[in-house]
Design an enzyme around this catalytic site. Structure first.
Site, PDB file in Angstrom:
ATOM      1  CD  GLU A  69     -40.615  38.821 -28.861  1.00  0.00           C
ATOM      2  OE1 GLU A  69     -40.695  37.972 -29.717  1.00  0.00           O
ATOM      3  OE2 GLU A  69     -40.203  40.182 -29.056  1.00  0.00           O
ATOM      4  CE1 TYR A 153     -36.545  37.138 -31.612  1.00  0.00           C
ATOM      5  CE2 TYR A 153     -38.423  36.089 -30.922  1.00  0.00           C
ATOM      6  CZ  TYR A 153     -38.003  37.185 -31.333  1.00  0.00           C
ATOM      7  OH  TYR A 153     -38.559  38.445 -31.751  1.00  0.00           O
ATOM      8  CG  ASP A 171     -36.992  37.652 -35.421  1.00  0.00           C
ATOM      9  OD1 ASP A 171     -36.248  38.018 -36.342  1.00  0.00           O
ATOM     10  OD2 ASP A 171     -38.104  38.271 -35.548  1.00  0.00           O
ATOM     11  CB  CYS A 226     -34.506  43.885 -44.701  1.00  0.00           C
ATOM     12  SG  CYS A 226     -33.618  42.937 -45.658  1.00  0.00           S
ATOM     13  CB  CYS A 233     -32.319  48.659 -50.992  1.00  0.00           C
ATOM     14  SG  CYS A 233     -32.470  46.866 -50.935  1.00  0.00           S
ATOM     15  CB  CYS A 236     -32.275  49.877 -46.165  1.00  0.00           C
ATOM     16  SG  CYS A 236     -31.402  48.990 -45.020  1.00  0.00           S
ATOM     17  CB  CYS A 242     -26.526  46.058 -47.587  1.00  0.00           C
ATOM     18  SG  CYS A 242     -27.559  44.621 -47.921  1.00  0.00           S
TER      19      CYS A 242
END
Ligand code: SF4
Length: 549
Positions: A69, A153, A171, A226, A233, A236, A242
């Site tokens: 991370e 986060y 994030d 995204c 899309c 997705c 959405c």
């Protein structure tokens, strides 16, 4: 009314548009998608959670996820993978890392940038070993509060993935993804905006069996589908929920003027059925009619990075014109910007009006601070006998540029500044500062009995603020010191002009400079000075052939 105003969308919408009240179908679709794609990018830190892990195995996973991370902050996955593998070979456990030092850690980090991340990992590991028996805390709250460098986060990511804790992540990728799913067009860093987005992220995890996978799926979806520009899309898994996509399609079908009834629309299906005028959103800012999904999230007003000028002195010493070449490096303190990295002696953040003459004074001041027996300063050099000038002009590794100051004079111990050559500017952009490094090459010769470079002050007290001003300071009624502090301040270490402590210096042979622990900015500076020599050498060849340089 002007044309521009007519383009602005003003449809009111309920607060409920930005709330996920029925997350189950979204989570199912998300996990189904993630199970198909999670291994595609070959991330070595991504492993399935195992309910049979004991406490040590979970803590080991927490360490691995933590390293990944931190490395992934501001760095692409493909870049991180080889660094992660090298890191885990060298520091397979948090105890191995804690037993290391900043030089070793920076060496492994070299090329990854943002070196403070490496120092944070080292400091966090030391704390975990000293205070938590070598295990990172097993809940996000403690992890965020007790481990330096771990924010909300990272704590959420590590604890959900390694400890299966039901905590959310937000994030940059998830921020963008949820801004679109929730059609939230509000100042992206505002507390109210972040509260809405954290609430959206939180909706996914409270009753999740695999909170770590849910979080990784959100991150992965934001990162690979995204995307900032041209989101995919069409593939997705969250498309039917959405709201940004629904708005975009509604406009494409000419339904824009009707507005969208969010209480009954597809995207509204996962939200509360709210129609009370009292609950209209006041957070969103208008958008041009017909905006596409990529209009979300609202663009942040970019803060202008502040401009700073540093004078960088690439100080070279050689016994004589044919002697081995050595360069002076200063090691930065272990805390703060570029902790523990090496750099050429630098006067930081000087006025932009600093003149070429002041730059020479800066070089003099630095040499006085760094060398046990420094060469004479400019004032004494200007009184030097003229015959030493002709002697120095024969020793030229590079043809002096128009701005070159040949300033030869041997001190009593024979060390002399042969020349100071401007090497141009190097621009280096940090996240919050645009640095201009104004580079000068300072060539020293002589002054040593053997072939070893001149002795150094062990821990120089570089008074950067004085260097910036390039003039001595006085304190009324008290004896002034070189850095403007009083004796008592110096003794207490409380001088307002004291530089960071813990700097050390060393001479490094020419061939070893590039391999030293230097950051990206110093690499650029080194290349620039080498280019200066290459140009000079070419010019000298031209001279020798009788052509104009
Ligand atoms: Fe992003 Fe498009 Fe998916 Fe919406 S439908 S979440 S905009 S990729």
């Amino acid at each position: 009314m002007g044309a521009e105003t007519e383009l602005v969308q003003t449809h009111p919408h309920p607060v409920a548009l930005h709330v996920i009240s029925r997350p189950q179908p979204l989570r199912d679709a998300l996990l189904t998608w993630y199970d198909q794609v999670h291994a595609l990018r070959g991330m070595p830190w991504r492993k399935p959670y195992n309910h049979a892990w004991d406490i040590e195995q979970k803590a080991q996973r927490a360490y691995e996820v933590w390293v990944s991370e931190i490395m992934l902050q501001q760095t692409q996955v493909a870049t991180v993978i080889p660094y992660y593998n090298k890191w885990m070979d060298r520091f397979p456990t948090i105890r191995d890392l804690a037993a290391s030092d900043i030089d070793t850690v920076n060496g492994l980090w070299k090329g990854l940038g943002y070196y403070s991340r490496a120092a944070r990992l080292l400091n966090g590991a030391k704390k975990a070993v000293e205070e938590f028996d070598g295990r990172l805390p097993d809940n996000a709250k403690d992890m965020e509060n007790k481990v330096p460098g771990i924010g909300r986060y990272s704590a959420g990511a590590i604890c959900s993935i390694a400890y299966n804790e039901r905590v959310p992540v937000l994030d940059g990728n998830v921020h963008r993804l949820l801004s679109r799913v929730l059609a939230l067009h509000a100042p992206p860093k505002a507390k109210q905006t972040l509260d809405v987005l954290w609430a959206g992220a939180s909706a996914f995890v409270p009753d999740a069996d695999r909170p770590g996978d849910v979080n990784q799926a959100l991150i992965e979806l934001g990162s690979t589908v995204c995307k900032v520009r041209e989101p995919s899309c069409g593939v997705c898994p969250l498309q039917q929920w959405c709201a940004a996509y629904e708005r975009q399609e509604a406009h494409g079908q000419g339904k824009e003027d009707e507005g969208t009834n969010y209480a009954t629309s597809n995207s509204g299906n996962q939200r509360q059925n709210v129609s009370d005028i009292e609950e209209l959103c006041t957070l969103c800012e208008p958008l041009p009619v017909g905006s596409r999904v990529s209009a979300y999230p609202m663009k942040a007003e970019k803060k202008k990075a502040r401009e700073e000028l540093d004078i960088v002195n690439v100080i070279e010493w050689r016994k004589n014109a044919s002697g081995a070449r050595w360069f002076l490096l200063v090691r930065r303190p272990e805390g703060g910007l570029l902790a523990g990295l090496h750099e050429f002696p630098t006067a930081q953040n000087v006025p932009v009006t600093t003149s070429p003459t002041a730059q020479i004074t800066i070089a003099d001041t630095l040499l006085s601070a760094l060398l046990a027996c420094p060469p004479p300063t400019r004032s004494s050099r200007s009184a030097a006998p003229s015959d030493s000038s002709s002697q120095a002009s024969r020793r030229r590794p590079a043809k002096p540029s128009p701005g070159t100051r040949d300033v030869p004079h041997a001190g009593g111990h024979g060390l002399q500044v042969v020349k100071i050559v401007p090497a141009g500017d190097v621009l280096h952009v940090f996240s919050h500062i645009r640095k201009t490094y104004r580079v000068q090459w300072v060539l020293l010769e002589g002054g040593a009995d053997g072939s070893e470079p001149p002795s150094l002050v062990e821990r120089p007290d570089l008074a950067f603020e004085e260097l910036a001003a390039a003039k001595p300071k006085t304190v009324k009624g008290k004896s002034s010191r070189k850095d403007g502090s009083t004796s008592s301040e110096k003794a207490r270490g409380t001088s307002p002009t004291s530089p960071p402590q813990g700097q050390t210096t060393q001479w490094v042979p020419l061939d070893a400079v590039a391999d030293a622990n230097i950051g990206t900015g110093v690499v650029k500076i080194w290349r620039q000075v080498r280019a200066l020599w290459a140009d000079g050498e070419k010019d000298e060849v031209a001279d020798d052939n009788g052509h104009d340089a």
